[in-house]
Design a protein around this motif. Structure first.
Motif, mmCIF file in Angstrom:
data_model
loop_
_atom_site.group_PDB
_atom_site.id
_atom_site.type_symbol
_atom_site.label_atom_id
_atom_site.label_comp_id
_atom_site.label_asym_id
_atom_site.label_seq_id
_atom_site.Cartn_x
_atom_site.Cartn_y
_atom_site.Cartn_z
ATOM 1 N N TYR A 190 2.612 3.307 19.653
ATOM 2 C CA TYR A 190 3.176 4.653 19.478
ATOM 3 C C TYR A 190 3.447 5.305 20.832
ATOM 4 N N LYS A 215 -10.769 -2.191 2.145
ATOM 5 C CA LYS A 215 -9.894 -3.371 2.134
ATOM 6 C C LYS A 215 -10.609 -4.629 2.615
ATOM 7 N N SER A 225 1.781 -7.283 6.358
ATOM 8 C CA SER A 225 0.578 -6.702 6.982
ATOM 9 C C SER A 225 -0.597 -6.648 6.018
ATOM 10 N N GLN A 261 -8.734 -7.772 4.398
ATOM 11 C CA GLN A 261 -8.725 -7.659 5.856
ATOM 12 C C GLN A 261 -10.030 -8.234 6.419
ATOM 13 N N ARG A 311 -2.972 6.091 7.679
ATOM 14 C CA ARG A 311 -3.054 6.332 6.235
ATOM 15 C C ARG A 311 -2.746 7.806 5.921
ATOM 16 N N LYS A 350 -4.587 -7.255 15.343
ATOM 17 C CA LYS A 350 -4.589 -5.825 15.079
ATOM 18 C C LYS A 350 -5.971 -5.390 14.637
ATOM 19 N N SER A 389 -2.938 3.432 15.110
ATOM 20 C CA SER A 389 -2.912 4.896 15.066
ATOM 21 C C SER A 389 -4.194 5.535 15.601
ATOM 22 N N LYS A 421 -5.742 -9.533 11.121
ATOM 23 C CA LYS A 421 -5.821 -8.090 10.921
ATOM 24 C C LYS A 421 -7.210 -7.749 10.395
ATOM 25 N N ASP A 448 0.776 -1.249 0.000
ATOM 26 C CA ASP A 448 0.000 0.000 0.000
ATOM 27 C C ASP A 448 0.809 1.304 0.000
HETATM 28 C C1 PBG Z 1 -0.966 -1.428 5.713
HETATM 29 C C2 PBG Z 1 -0.873 -1.139 7.166
HETATM 30 C C3 PBG Z 1 -1.811 -0.396 7.874
HETATM 31 C C4 PBG Z 1 -1.352 -0.310 9.176
HETATM 32 C C5 PBG Z 1 -0.148 -1.016 9.242
HETATM 33 N N1 PBG Z 1 0.133 -1.524 7.984
HETATM 34 C C6 PBG Z 1 -3.041 0.288 7.402
HETATM 35 C C7 PBG Z 1 -3.985 -0.440 6.565
HETATM 36 O O1 PBG Z 1 -4.080 -1.665 6.600
HETATM 37 O O2 PBG Z 1 -4.672 0.239 5.826
HETATM 38 C C8 PBG Z 1 -2.067 0.423 10.265
HETATM 39 C C9 PBG Z 1 -1.293 0.801 11.478
HETATM 40 C C10 PBG Z 1 -1.940 1.844 12.313
HETATM 41 O O3 PBG Z 1 -3.092 2.281 12.077
HETATM 42 O O4 PBG Z 1 -1.289 2.272 13.268
HETATM 43 N N2 PBG Z 1 -0.396 -2.544 5.215
#
Ligand code: PBG
Length: 329
Positions: free
Chosen positions: A319, A223, A166, A227, A206, A254, A280, A196, A123
């Motif tokens: 974080y 996604k 991921s 996902q 993002r 996650k 995040s 995930k 991504d």
């Molecule tokens: C994408 C990826 C994402 C995160 C880690 N790797 C976002 C997504 O799947 O769109 C999110 C991490 C976060 O929100 O802290 N491969």
């Protein structure tokens, strides 16, 4: 039975509470996500992640040394890729002199013992903001897995200790493991994002990488075909067991807070370390509420991290790692 047992005796004061505390956080529990960007002398705050930054390689080096000296010895790398290098096949990800590859080398030069894990996903490199190749409105699975295997080899050759896919494609752990073995990279580990979920909590991330799915015709808007549906629990077990069978050294759940039931369930089922990712959006919620004076930032951070460990996580990607070190002192 009461009054022979009075449970409050064990809560009388700090000394006895500390003695009987069941879950103790340690600096060694944390994995620190880092965002890397091109340039020099760059430390850009991420708008939706106050106090969190994108760093250029020179400042990444400083940061790594600081983390090491604080007792934080494992990092998880993400790169922000310039738009002009993005395409539908993530070609730039395979550039042996790309930003990720240089970041790995920078860290290993500055601090050889720092454990480096790398995000393996398309991504940040995809012009469509997807974790796979897009064709006729679909995300291709097997072609993407092959790509992820090549990307993993490139990271391992640059010096990554672990690759962390991921993306949630089917079969990618096996593809990656086989590719690493073929190259003789037998000591490179795989931390799989095995359960995930398709989550709204990834929004700020993002923003950080400018990697959200784009809104154009014939490109999926979300996604959800790769996902997982956040309503599902058995599916998390199935995904995780398959990843362990395919060779994952560490598995991950996650996001974190909303999914601690899944963490516990997986911890009870598998015999490999389990990681959890406090993502995040979870970070942003705490920051925003604290800024308004609605929540006690430090207390909430420690409560959440402790809950993740109590749920069974052996590794916590967060974080808040530096805050946690300060608060543990
Ligand atoms: C994408 C990826 C994402 C995160 C880690 N790797 C976002 C997504 O799947 O769109 C999110 C991490 C976060 O929100 O802290 N491969």
């Amino acid at each position: 039975m009461y009054p022979l047992r009075r449970n409050r005796r064990l809560r009388t004061n700090d000394s006895i509470r500390h003695l009987v505390r069941e879950t103790i956080l340690s600096p060694k529990d944390f994995l620190v996500p880092l965002f890397v960007t091109e340039g020099k002398g760059i430390k850009e705050e991420i708008a939706s992640m106050p106090d969190y930054y994108r760093l250029s390689l020179d400042l990444l080096e400083t940061e790594i040394k600081e983390l090491w000296n604080m007792g934080l010895h494992a990092v998880l790398l993400f790169v922000k890729v310039p738009d002009e290098l993005k395409d539908n096949k993530g070609t730039e990800a395979l550039n042996d002199d790309g930003l990720m590859q240089r970041a790995i080398k920078t860290i290993k030069n500055a601090c050889p013992d720092m454990l480096v894990m790398t995000d393996v996903a398309m991504d940040p490199y995809s012009s469509f903001g997807h974790d796979g190749i897009v064709e006729n409105g679909l995300i291709l699975n097997d072609e993407t897995s092959e790509f992820l295997a090549e990307m993993s080899v490139s990271h391992a050759l640059a010096g990554a200790d672990f690759v962390a896919p991921s993306d949630m494609m089917d079969g990618r752990i096996l593809s990656i493991r086989e590719a690493l073995e073929d190259e003789g990279l037998i000591n490179t580990g795989i931390m799989s994002y095995s359960a995930k979920y398709a989550s709204a909590f990834y929004g700020p991330f993002r923003d950080a990488l400018d990697s959200a799915p784009v809104d154009v015709k014939n490109v999926p808007k979300n996604k959800k075909t790769y996902q997982m549906d956040y309503a599902n629990r058995f599916e998390a077990l199935k995904e995780t067991e398959m990843d362990v069978d395919e060779g994952a050294d560490i598995v991950m759940v996650k996001p974190g807070l909303c999914y601690l039931d899944i963490v516990r369930e997986i911890r009870n089922e598998v015999d490999v370390p389990v990681a959890v990712y406090q993502v995040s959006g979870e970070y942003a919620m705490v920051k925003a509420a604290a800024e308004k004076g609605w929540l006690d930032h430090d207390a909430v951070v420690m409560e959440q991290l402790t809950a993740m460990k109590r749920a069974g996580a052996n590794i916590i990607a967060t974080y808040f790692a530096k805050d946690a070190i300060r608060l543990l002192d």
